[in-house]
Scaffold this motif. Structure first.
Motif, mmCIF file in Angstrom:
data_model
loop_
_atom_site.group_PDB
_atom_site.id
_atom_site.type_symbol
_atom_site.label_atom_id
_atom_site.label_comp_id
_atom_site.label_asym_id
_atom_site.label_seq_id
_atom_site.Cartn_x
_atom_site.Cartn_y
_atom_site.Cartn_z
ATOM 1 N N PHE A 44 -12.832 -10.251 5.611
ATOM 2 C CA PHE A 44 -11.613 -9.553 5.941
ATOM 3 C C PHE A 44 -11.944 -8.013 6.065
ATOM 4 C CE2 PHE A 44 -7.702 -7.073 4.833
ATOM 5 C CZ PHE A 44 -6.956 -7.655 5.620
ATOM 6 N N SER A 45 -11.509 -7.577 7.235
ATOM 7 C CA SER A 45 -11.778 -6.326 7.854
ATOM 8 C C SER A 45 -10.293 -5.500 7.255
ATOM 9 C CB SER A 45 -12.257 -5.989 9.093
ATOM 10 O OG SER A 45 -13.168 -6.710 9.453
ATOM 11 N N PRO A 46 -10.435 -4.170 6.520
ATOM 12 C CA PRO A 46 -9.371 -3.537 6.382
ATOM 13 C C PRO A 46 -8.309 -3.674 7.362
ATOM 14 C CG PRO A 46 -11.300 -2.501 5.515
ATOM 15 C CD PRO A 46 -11.607 -3.470 6.548
ATOM 16 N N ILE A 47 -7.203 -3.513 7.054
ATOM 17 C CA ILE A 47 -6.030 -3.097 7.923
ATOM 18 C C ILE A 47 -5.438 -1.884 7.773
ATOM 19 C CG2 ILE A 47 -4.079 -3.980 9.027
ATOM 20 C CD1 ILE A 47 -4.785 -6.929 8.430
ATOM 21 N N ASP A 48 -5.077 -0.970 8.514
ATOM 22 C CA ASP A 48 -4.446 0.413 8.181
ATOM 23 C C ASP A 48 -3.094 0.085 8.906
ATOM 24 O OD1 ASP A 48 -7.137 2.589 8.434
ATOM 25 O OD2 ASP A 48 -6.393 1.475 7.012
ATOM 26 N N THR A 49 -2.139 0.915 8.314
ATOM 27 C CA THR A 49 -0.712 0.972 8.670
ATOM 28 C C THR A 49 -0.323 2.388 8.630
ATOM 29 O OG1 THR A 49 0.517 0.813 6.868
ATOM 30 C CG2 THR A 49 0.042 -1.409 7.967
ATOM 31 N N VAL A 51 -4.863 -2.290 3.914
ATOM 32 C CA VAL A 51 -4.853 -3.562 3.117
ATOM 33 C C VAL A 51 -6.406 -3.935 3.210
ATOM 34 C CG1 VAL A 51 -4.128 -5.798 2.995
ATOM 35 C CG2 VAL A 51 -2.452 -4.174 4.085
ATOM 36 N N ARG A 52 -6.891 -3.940 2.073
ATOM 37 C CA ARG A 52 -8.227 -4.425 2.001
ATOM 38 C C ARG A 52 -8.614 -5.274 0.672
ATOM 39 N NH1 ARG A 52 -9.907 -2.129 -2.727
ATOM 40 N NH2 ARG A 52 -9.198 0.114 -3.342
ATOM 41 N N THR A 53 -9.979 -5.876 0.788
ATOM 42 C CA THR A 53 -10.422 -6.536 -0.165
ATOM 43 C C THR A 53 -10.584 -5.812 -1.624
ATOM 44 O OG1 THR A 53 -12.624 -6.212 0.412
ATOM 45 C CG2 THR A 53 -11.419 -8.053 1.054
ATOM 46 N N PHE A 54 -10.430 -6.116 -2.700
ATOM 47 C CA PHE A 54 -10.575 -5.621 -3.928
ATOM 48 C C PHE A 54 -12.102 -5.354 -4.111
ATOM 49 C CE2 PHE A 54 -6.714 -7.669 -5.164
ATOM 50 C CZ PHE A 54 -6.153 -6.815 -5.487
ATOM 51 N N VAL A 55 -12.364 -4.110 -5.097
ATOM 52 C CA VAL A 55 -13.587 -3.719 -5.405
ATOM 53 C C VAL A 55 -13.561 -3.640 -6.950
ATOM 54 C CG1 VAL A 55 -14.353 -2.652 -3.322
ATOM 55 C CG2 VAL A 55 -12.906 -1.465 -5.082
ATOM 56 N N LEU A 98 -5.341 -9.281 -1.657
ATOM 57 C CA LEU A 98 -5.757 -8.323 -1.141
ATOM 58 C C LEU A 98 -5.198 -7.093 -1.671
ATOM 59 C CD1 LEU A 98 -5.517 -9.726 2.499
ATOM 60 C CD2 LEU A 98 -7.699 -9.046 1.157
ATOM 61 N N ALA A 99 -5.873 -5.911 -1.766
ATOM 62 C CA ALA A 99 -5.397 -4.548 -2.499
ATOM 63 C C ALA A 99 -4.698 -3.918 -1.355
ATOM 64 C CB ALA A 99 -6.759 -3.686 -2.762
ATOM 65 N N LEU A 100 -3.365 -3.243 -2.054
ATOM 66 C CA LEU A 100 -2.455 -2.609 -1.318
ATOM 67 C C LEU A 100 -2.766 -1.077 -1.553
ATOM 68 C CD1 LEU A 100 -0.337 -2.568 0.918
ATOM 69 C CD2 LEU A 100 1.314 -2.925 -0.897
ATOM 70 N N VAL A 101 -3.203 -0.307 -0.793
ATOM 71 C CA VAL A 101 -3.495 1.239 -0.996
ATOM 72 C C VAL A 101 -2.837 2.186 -0.102
ATOM 73 C CG1 VAL A 101 -5.478 2.644 -0.955
ATOM 74 C CG2 VAL A 101 -5.640 0.197 -1.590
ATOM 75 N N LEU A 102 -2.251 3.213 -0.719
ATOM 76 C CA LEU A 102 -1.948 4.240 -0.131
ATOM 77 C C LEU A 102 -2.738 4.990 0.624
ATOM 78 C CD1 LEU A 102 0.940 5.954 -2.452
ATOM 79 C CD2 LEU A 102 1.230 4.589 -0.451
ATOM 80 N N ARG A 103 -2.910 5.224 1.965
ATOM 81 C CA ARG A 103 -3.908 6.016 2.562
ATOM 82 C C ARG A 103 -3.988 7.267 2.274
ATOM 83 N NH1 ARG A 103 -3.089 4.641 8.690
ATOM 84 N NH2 ARG A 103 -4.750 6.142 8.722
ATOM 85 N N ARG A 159 3.958 -7.149 6.868
ATOM 86 C CA ARG A 159 4.188 -6.887 8.284
ATOM 87 C C ARG A 159 2.940 -7.036 8.827
ATOM 88 N NH1 ARG A 159 8.721 -3.280 7.885
ATOM 89 N NH2 ARG A 159 10.586 -4.373 8.244
ATOM 90 N N ALA A 160 1.885 -6.134 8.362
ATOM 91 C CA ALA A 160 0.536 -6.136 8.814
ATOM 92 C C ALA A 160 -0.325 -7.588 8.678
ATOM 93 C CB ALA A 160 0.218 -4.997 8.042
ATOM 94 N N LEU A 161 0.146 -8.081 7.638
ATOM 95 C CA LEU A 161 -0.595 -9.342 7.517
ATOM 96 C C LEU A 161 -0.002 -10.257 8.324
ATOM 97 C CD1 LEU A 161 -1.131 -9.777 3.590
ATOM 98 C CD2 LEU A 161 -2.771 -9.328 5.526
ATOM 99 N N LEU A 162 1.351 -10.282 8.572
ATOM 100 C CA LEU A 162 1.753 -11.223 9.548
ATOM 101 C C LEU A 162 1.234 -11.084 10.962
ATOM 102 C CD1 LEU A 162 5.756 -11.348 8.818
ATOM 103 C CD2 LEU A 162 4.119 -13.205 8.307
ATOM 104 N N ARG A 163 1.043 -9.896 11.426
ATOM 105 C CA ARG A 163 0.491 -9.320 12.705
ATOM 106 C C ARG A 163 -0.944 -10.074 12.685
ATOM 107 N NH1 ARG A 163 1.362 -6.185 16.989
ATOM 108 N NH2 ARG A 163 3.064 -5.305 15.801
ATOM 109 N N TYR A 164 -1.685 -9.779 11.666
ATOM 110 C CA TYR A 164 -3.220 -10.236 11.506
ATOM 111 C C TYR A 164 -3.181 -11.778 11.363
ATOM 112 C CZ TYR A 164 -7.526 -11.382 9.268
ATOM 113 O OH TYR A 164 -8.951 -11.755 8.864
ATOM 114 N N SER A 165 -2.139 -12.446 10.748
ATOM 115 C CA SER A 165 -2.038 -13.893 10.662
ATOM 116 C C SER A 165 -1.940 -14.554 12.022
ATOM 117 C CB SER A 165 -0.746 -14.366 9.869
ATOM 118 O OG SER A 165 -0.940 -13.904 8.592
ATOM 119 N N PHE A 166 -0.844 -14.093 12.792
ATOM 120 C CA PHE A 166 -0.661 -14.769 14.113
ATOM 121 C C PHE A 166 -1.556 -14.127 15.376
ATOM 122 C CE2 PHE A 166 3.627 -15.037 11.787
ATOM 123 C CZ PHE A 166 3.359 -16.285 11.747
ATOM 124 N N GLU A 167 -2.066 -12.984 15.367
ATOM 125 C CA GLU A 167 -2.919 -12.494 16.279
ATOM 126 C C GLU A 167 -4.371 -12.737 16.329
ATOM 127 O OE1 GLU A 167 -2.068 -8.240 17.441
ATOM 128 O OE2 GLU A 167 0.045 -8.629 18.048
#
Length: 191
Positions: A3-8, A13-17, A62-67, A108-116
């Protein structure tokens, strides 16, 4: 799943560390947050196990992080479901960050990733009818309720929970992602 991080606009949205443990413990040890997760309040050891389990290829959250602050505020459930090309999504946020649209933005970001990217056919989510905040997120991101399963989840105290079942098909997602004012298709008529 690699999984590569997704920015909104506001989130990553990223994997945990391993360094995420204190931030995860801050919300997973909260009884109000853990109530609807079905696993109870986490100890520090359970939190370490959760982070470790979800830091690798077999991650189910997946971790949800305030950028802007690089601050972990919660997690998004995201894993294959039992049917082919189908994933389940969900969310849990620290109480200080609830009610601000972060769960919907991340989902929503995960939905886009899921379908695209993953080319999924279907994404599902569930919640208890009493969990109105989660119910609203599901509606806000375009999922539709498909059913209500009565007394399907056993609780440790011997009671049973009902569960609402929501889903979104790839074709439904594509229709909501179309331009806001598409040019009308003309089939043999003149304006």
């Amino acid at each position: 799943m690699a999984f590569s991080p997704i920015d909104t606009p506001r989130l990553r949205v990223r994997t945990f560390v391993p360094e995420d443990c204190p931030a995860v413990y801050a919300y997973r040890s909260d009884a109000a947050v853990s109530h609807y997760l079905g696993v109870g309040v986490h100890t520090e050891e359970q939190t370490r196990e959760f982070v470790t389990r979800n830091a690798g290829e077999e991650a189910r959250a997946l971790a949800l992080v305030l950028r802007a602050e690089d601050r972990l505020i919660g997690h998004l459930v995201f894993h294959p479901w039992f049917a082919p090309r189908t994933y389940e999504i969900g969310w849990a946020l620290h109480p200080a960050y609830q009610g601000r649209g972060y769960a919907a933005e991340g989902a929503r970001a995960l939905l886009r990733y899921s379908f695209e990217t993953l080319k999924l056919h279907r994404v599902i989510a569930t919640c208890q009818p009493e969990n109105t905040a989660s119910y609203r997120v599901m509606e806000k991101i375009g999922l539709r309720q498909e059913g209500l399963f009565r007394q399907c989840l056993a609780r440790p105290d011997g009671t049973w929970w009902d569960e609402c079942f929501f889903a979104l098909l790839e074709e439904e997602w594509r229709s909501t992602e179309a331009p806001a004012n598409p040019r009308p298709e003309r089939r043999g008529w003149r304006a």
